[in-house]
Design a protein around this motif. Structure first.
Motif, short mmCIF file in Angstrom:
data_model
loop_
_atom_site.label_atom_id
_atom_site.label_comp_id
_atom_site.label_asym_id
_atom_site.label_seq_id
_atom_site.Cartn_x
_atom_site.Cartn_y
_atom_site.Cartn_z
N GLU A 194 3.36 2.85 8.87
CA GLU A 194 4.23 4.03 7.88
C GLU A 194 4.36 4.95 9.30
O GLU A 194 4.73 5.45 7.82
CB GLU A 194 2.57 4.43 7.69
CG GLU A 194 1.67 4.31 8.44
CD GLU A 194 0.46 3.87 9.29
OE1 GLU A 194 -0.31 3.90 9.68
OE2 GLU A 194 1.29 2.57 9.73
N GLN A 252 1.13 -0.92 0.14
CA GLN A 252 0.16 -0.08 0.13
C GLN A 252 0.77 0.94 0.14
O GLN A 252 0.00 2.20 -0.71
CB GLN A 252 -0.76 0.30 0.94
CG GLN A 252 -1.87 1.75 1.18
CD GLN A 252 -2.71 0.93 2.57
OE1 GLN A 252 -2.87 -0.04 3.27
NE2 GLN A 252 -3.41 2.25 2.71
N PHE A 253 2.00 1.20 1.39
CA PHE A 253 2.71 2.86 0.84
C PHE A 253 4.09 1.98 -0.49
O PHE A 253 5.27 3.27 0.67
CB PHE A 253 3.22 2.87 2.37
CG PHE A 253 2.10 3.06 2.92
CD1 PHE A 253 1.31 4.18 2.89
CD2 PHE A 253 1.91 2.07 3.87
CE1 PHE A 253 0.37 4.26 3.98
CE2 PHE A 253 0.28 2.49 4.61
CZ PHE A 253 0.37 3.78 4.81
N ARG A 302 2.00 12.42 6.67
CA ARG A 302 1.91 11.92 5.50
C ARG A 302 3.20 11.93 5.75
O ARG A 302 4.16 10.61 5.25
CB ARG A 302 1.53 13.13 4.48
CG ARG A 302 0.15 12.81 4.16
CD ARG A 302 0.62 12.81 2.91
NE ARG A 302 -1.22 12.71 1.84
CZ ARG A 302 -0.62 13.90 1.38
NH1 ARG A 302 -0.05 14.77 1.15
NH2 ARG A 302 -2.19 14.02 1.50
N GLN A 308 3.16 3.70 -7.23
CA GLN A 308 3.04 2.23 -6.62
C GLN A 308 2.86 1.91 -8.90
O GLN A 308 3.15 0.76 -8.22
CB GLN A 308 1.36 2.78 -6.76
CG GLN A 308 0.73 1.43 -5.99
CD GLN A 308 1.27 1.02 -4.77
OE1 GLN A 308 3.13 0.38 -5.00
NE2 GLN A 308 0.64 0.38 -4.08
N GLY A 337 1.96 9.96 -6.51
CA GLY A 337 1.94 8.27 -6.10
C GLY A 337 1.09 7.30 -6.61
O GLY A 337 2.04 6.18 -6.52
N ASN A 344 -4.14 3.97 -1.10
CA ASN A 344 -3.43 4.93 -0.51
C ASN A 344 -4.05 5.79 -1.91
O ASN A 344 -3.05 7.13 -1.81
CB ASN A 344 -1.66 4.66 -0.52
CG ASN A 344 -1.82 5.89 0.44
OD1 ASN A 344 -2.47 6.38 1.81
ND2 ASN A 344 -0.26 6.23 1.32
N SER A 374 5.70 12.99 4.12
CA SER A 374 6.06 13.11 2.93
C SER A 374 7.04 14.33 2.55
O SER A 374 7.89 13.72 2.27
CB SER A 374 5.18 13.92 1.51
OG SER A 374 4.60 15.15 1.83
#
Lengths: 227, 941
Positions: free
Chosen positions: B939, A92-93, B432, A148, A144, A171, B434
């Motif tokens: 995460e 997913q990440f 996040r 992926q 994103g 995600n 990020s």
């Protein structure tokens, strides 16, 4: 022919009163080229199952055969090589390596093998993943969906027997999700790869050949979809 | 407890290792601050005590102040305290030192010693104006012996110019007698050498004093000038004494001493004395190099520690904060203000300080106190002439507060900067994450060669290295500092030790006693018979001194002889060739021969020690000589100095009858003195030229010159040489040293004409050399040779230099060890946190099939990069510093070769890699213990 065979797989976390049976005596097999969707509520054990299939987690008991080979009869290093060549994992990440660019991330399993990258296949893959022109980008320069796609590329580069995806669209927005699923389906058909996808998204599950529903570590239902 | 505090405490607990490393870092830096400041304060205090003890506690003193002017000084509002001594007068004392014939009676107030030093060696201070304390120098220098309790009656008066004595008032007027300087201690005795003194004591009054004590000679800078004509005697000042005084003041603002001094000196026209040592040591005066050096050194040390600790603590915090950025984001998204988060970070810093600072203070104090305890003997040996002033550890609360403050500020700054970064990020971004890893493509560019040669793992690790460049830079820099410090300090101490060793190499006796020919403190010109008798007398009484282990008296006489080429050592010839690039031109060369006569017992001991039989050495008719023949020659050509240690004679020829010859230097003919003017070849024959004295540069005049043949001009003789000594005896001074027993002196001196060089000295071996020196000095006084002989404690000189080396070594290595520990903690911290930041990446790599071997390869490569990066800069710099040290050491006058300290380099290289590899192994193990799946799914980082 069954490419994947699971026999009495159990995974137990913790001890005594705190014991949690993530997987409870699960058995099934998957023929080559099948697209399987695994669904189930949170904590049902589907991710555990996927990780055991991918060789990153070990079962408490039971066996996994991939292409006739007993996966957990191998030692750590053999297992690492197994992961590198036989399995493609998509998370997913994304889990890309931030210091490596798109090409390097995709070719990582090949590089680790010390093998030469098949340039034509790589180009074909990059084209299929619509990453042309972004080969030199680092992951943090990508969206994103693009990230992926890179991770799918990485999963496909070694042409593995089985492709495992853990909520690959979890995600992403719907447009990107759609693209990713299409991609997975294309690779499933084109390279006749076995594809196992964990998902919450019913629309994805319904595109599969087979849906396995897991609840409380057990298989609740196993349906083949006829088209 | 507030939720933020709880949150902070829990995250500290969760990351136990990092918390521990941070606390250790704080402890290390606090204890280093403490130790440095405490060491500084302790040494400073010692120096102040030392200065107060030797120079007194005054700041500014004024010399020969007229009675009326005294109040102008003492009533100045800047003066806090003062004392004085007032001239009472001079009295003839019957001194044997013709330039110091008087006793100088100085009247002091009873509290004089509160400010000025009087070092009693015996007895007590005077309590009234009939008692005196006399300088010991009176006895050692003038030979006048007084006893405690003895009453002496003196004619005390003033010194007066002889021109002004017994003249009428008119004559006095005519000579302007008022304007003649008042003769005080500042004026040496009015006396030219060999003539009568041109001054007299006048206006005498008879006074009787009781001697109540003896003191050390008063300080020559501030109390009794070196050239003063009177030996100081202190008594209590009489009321009504109106003569001039020396006034010593302590002022309330010592920093203003210069202004104060100028004001007074301009006002009343007197000379002043400034207690520079005290003022500099108490950092009130910055005139001298000391203050600059001390402050400079202290700042550099503190700078290094601050740098080390800031980078260590800063790294830790920046990592812990970035790890918690997400948590901060969550806290912010549920409504935490920036202030609350900042407070939470500062709270974390405070918690760490509360644990780290007290422990650091205690360990720093303990460490430095223990160090000084070990060093106090060395330091006293080095600094104090009086051994009773021991260095005491000074516990200075101010130093501790300063150390805590500096450390606290360091920690707060290190904590605050990364926190600010975390606070700035907007909540969603931090959730996040990020933004956490922002990488530029160019920055992680790695040469494709790396991958080709070392494999894909190497590419990955060097990319990682580049990604974290800034963090790595601090780590690399702290390694760099440690390596440079270690290598340069150890090479400094090696060179330093070398110098000391070189200096002590020549030391083969502990104490040397010489007799002075006169007051010029030298025995180079030979000795009078009287002095020979004195030193013999001393020699004969030395057996009564228990503290002496062994002693030898050596009488040395020297002359030059020519020696035939075949007897000259090849090494010597080689040296000449190397230095002058010429062979020995003639068939023979000059060598300095020194005949040493030592007492028979000592001679026998020497033979025994070298395992040589006595046969032939005591033969009066044809005695053999023992030979010690090895000299160090130093040639200076421009900047370059070359040193050779070579013998003159060829040892392979021993034993032998060595033919030596000497050109007649002068002879008398018909009442005229002729002198040698070298040789000249005439008709194929070598002739020796002689002529009457000529001016320099002038050639001989053929009309007066005489030419002699070789047989006429050259005298020859044979010296019977027995064995050569392996070990250098204590007394040898010349090139070729011939050693004979004393009993053969007469017969040998009769045979050879020994002119020129002459010495008679006693060489003493004593384990307790300090006691031996005191005992010998006492003995010298007892035989009535006080002031005529010098006792030189060579052993203590070497000891004090060695002590200095020890001090320097201990302090330097102590500091290096601590700073290296900070660096090690720093490296450990950076690497381990860096790897835990990369947990997820590593897990991903594992999930796509990285084997543990590949992982090890990657980490090894990363360690290599760390090590190589830091060594790449530090080794060349260290080499440069070592060369600089060598350069300075060579400048100090000792010839030594430059060498690369390979051993230190190897130690440094190994240490760097050990630290780096250990940190890597530790972190990787920690990461490996974690469940790959968990890491992948988690995460959070």
């Amino acid at each position: 022919m069954d490419i994947l065979k699971i026999e009495n797989l159990s995974k137990i976390y913790g001890e005594g009163e705190n014991q949690v049976k993530a997987l409870d005596n699960v058995s099934f097999s998957v023929p080559k080229g099948q697209f399987v969707a695994i669904v189930g509520p949170s904590g049902s054990g589907k991710s555990t199952l996927l990780h055991i299939l991918g060789g990153v987690d070990k079962p408490t008991s039971g066996k996994v055969f991939l292409d006739g080979q007993d996966v957990y009869a191998q030692n750590e290093d053999q297992l690492a090589v197994f992961r590198r060549r036989q399995v493609g994992l998509v998370y997913q990440f994304y889990n890309l390596i931030p210091v490596l660019n798109v090409t390097e991330n995709i070719t990582l399993p090949v590089l680790m093998d010390g093998k030469k990258v098949d340039k034509t296949y790589l180009e074909e893959l990059i084209g299929m993943l619509s990453l042309k022109g972004r080969e030199k980008h680092l992951p943090n320069e990508l969206s994103g969906g693009q990230q992926q796609r890179v991770s799918i590329g990485r999963a496909l580069i070694n042409n593995p027997a089985v492709m495992l995806a853990d909520e690959p669209t979890g995600n992403l927005d719907s447009k990107n999700s759609h693209e990713i699923v299409e991609l997975l389906k294309v690779s499933n058909k084109k390279y006749s790869q076995t594809l196992i996808v964990i998902t919450h998204d019913e629309s994805i599950a319904l595109q599969a050949d087979r849906i396995i529903t897991i609840n409380d570590g057990k298989i609740e239902s196993d349906k083949l979809l006829q088209r | 407890m507030n939720i933020f505090k709880q949150f902070t405490l829990r995250s500290l607990k969760e990351n136990k290792t990092r918390t521990l490393v941070t606390i250790i870092g704080i402890i290390l830096s606090v204890s280093m601050f403490t130790a440095t400041i405490e060491a500084f304060v302790t040494v400073q205090n010692y120096l102040i005590n030392y200065a107060e003890m030797y120079n007194g506690k005054f700041h500014v003193g004024f010399v020969d102040v007229e009675n009326d002017d005294v109040s102008k000084i003492t009533e100045d509002e800047r003066v806090e305290k003062y004392t004085y001594f007032q001239e009472i007068g001079y009295a003839e004392i019957g001194s044997s030192n013709e330039y110091k014939p008087y006793l100088y009676i100085a009247g002091i107030p009873s509290d004089f010693t509160d400010i000025m030093p009087i070092h009693l060696t015996e007895g007590r201070l005077p309590e009234n104006s009939n008692e005196i304390v006399v300088s010991e120098h009176l006895y050692t220098n003038s030979g006048v012996k007084l006893k405690i309790g003895q009453q002496i009656t003196l004619d005390v008066g003033d010194r007066q110019w002889i021109e002004l004595v017994d003249i009428s008032d008119e004559e006095y007027e005519a000579l302007e007698g008022d304007t003649w300087a008042k003769l005080t201690q500042e004026y040496p005795l009015r006396k030219a050498e060999g003539e009568e003194a041109t001054e007299k004591i006048v206006n005498t009054k008879q006074k009787t004093y009781t001697v109540v004590g003896f003191c050390l000679r008063p300080d020559e800078q501030y109390l009794e000038p070196y050239t003063a004509p009177g030996y100081t005697a202190y008594t209590i000042n009489e009321a009504g004494n109106t003569k001039h005084s020396n006034v010593y003041t302590i002022i309330s603002q010592p920093t203003d001493y210069s202004r104060f001094n100028l004001d007074i000196v301009r006002g009343i026209e007197v000379n002043s004395l400034i207690n520079h040592d005290l003022l500099t040591y108490s950092l009130q005066s910055f005139d001298s190099a000391f203050a600059g050096l001390a402050i400079g050194l202290l700042s550099i040390l503190i700078g290094l520690i601050v740098f080390g600790s800031v980078s260590l603590i800063y790294n830790t915090f920046s990592i812990s904060v970035s790890e918690r950025t997400k948590q901060f984001g969550i806290l912010k998204s549920v409504g935490a203000t920036k202030k609350q988060i900042r407070k939470s970070v500062l709270y974390e810093a405070a918690v760490l300080c509360v644990i780290g600072i007290p422990v650091g203070l205690i360990s720093g104090c303990l460490g430095i106190a223990v160090t000084f305890r070990f060093l106090s003997d060395s330091i006293s040996t080095f600094l104090a002439e009086l051994t009773d002033l021991k260095m005491q550890f000074v516990f200075s609360p101010l130093a501790l507060i300063a150390a805590s403050m500096i450390s606290f500020v360091t920690v707060i700054i290190s904590a605050y900067i990364p926190a600010r970064k975390a606070i700035k990020i907007n909540p969603i971004e931090s959730v996040r994450q990020s933004n956490e890893i922002k990488i530029k493509r160019r920055r992680v560019k790695v040469s494709p060669l790396t991958g080709k040669i070392f494999g894909f793992e190497a590419t990955l690790s060097s990319k990682n290295f580049k990604r974290n460049k800034r963090k790595y830079r601090t780590t690399v820099f702290s390694l760099f500092v440690s390596v440079v410090l270690f290598i340069s300090a150890s090479s400094l101490s090696t060179y330093f030790t070398d110098i000391v060793e070189a200096e002590s190499q020549d030391m083969n006796y502990d104490v040397l006693v010489r007799v002075y020919n006169n007051d010029i403190h030298s025995d180079d010109d030979g000795l009078s018979d009287e002095n020979k008798a004195l030193i013999n007398k001393l020699y004969n009484s030395l057996n009564s001194v228990d503290s002496i282990d062994e002693y030898t008296m050596a009488e040395a006489m020297g002359t030059e002889f020519m020696v035939d080429n075949e007897f000259i050592a090849d090494e010597y010839k080689k040296m000449l060739k190397a230095v002058y690039s010429s062979e020995i031109a003639e068939s023979r060369d000059y060598g300095t021969f020194v005949y040493n006569f030592i007492d028979d017992a000592a001679f026998k001991r020497l033979l025994e020690k070298e395992g040589i039989s006595e046969k032939g050495y005591f033969d009066e008719n044809n005695p053999n000589a023992l030979v010690y023949d090895r000299t160090t020659h130093i040639f200076q050509t421009g900047e370059k100095e070359s040193v050779y240690s070579v013998p003159f004679l060829d040892k392979d020829k021993f034993p032998c009858a060595l033919p030596v010859s000497d050109i007649m230097y002068t002879f008398e003919k018909d009442g005229t003195e002729y002198y040698s003017f070298g040789t000249e070849e005439i008709n194929g024959e070598l002739l020796y030229k002689y002529d009457i004295p000529r001016d320099e540069g002038e050639d001989i005049d053929p009309s007066t010159a005489i030419y002699l043949s070789e047989e006429e001009a050259v005298t020859t003789a044979n010296i019977n040489i027995g064995n050569s000594l392996k070990e250098k005896p204590c007394f040898v001074t010349g090139q070729v040293n011939l050693i004979y027993p004393e009993s053969l002196k007469e017969s040998i001196c009769a045979e050879y004409e020994l002119d020129g060089y002459y010495q008679m000295r006693i060489y003493i071996f004593a384990d307790d050399h300090a006691k031996a020196v005191t005992d010998i000095e006492q003995l010298i006084k007892d035989i009535g040779a006080g002031g005529k002989m010098s006792v030189h404690d060579y052993a203590s000189e070497i000891e004090s230099t060695r002590a200095l080396v020890t001090i320097a070594k201990v302090l330097a290595y102590g500091f290096i060890v601590l700073i290296s520990m900070i660096a090690a903690a720093n490296v450990f911290n950076t690497i381990s946190t860096n790897i835990s930041l990369r947990r997820r990446e590593i897990a991903t790599l594992k999930s796509v099939g990285l084997t543990s071997k590949g992982m090890a390869k990657m980490m090894t490569f990363e360690s290599l990069l760390y090590g190589l990066k830091s060594l790449m800069f530090s080794l060349p710099v260290s080499l440069g510093v070592t060369y600089l040290v060598y350069f300075v050491a060579r400048d100090s006058g000792y010839e030594m070769g430059f060498y690369v300290p390979w051993d230190k380099f190897i130690i440094a290289i190994l240490s760097v890699f050990i630290i780096v590899v250990l940190s890597m192994v530790y972190s990787i193990r920690k990461v490996n213990r974690e469940n790959t799946v968990e890491t992948l799914r988690n995460e959070n980082i």
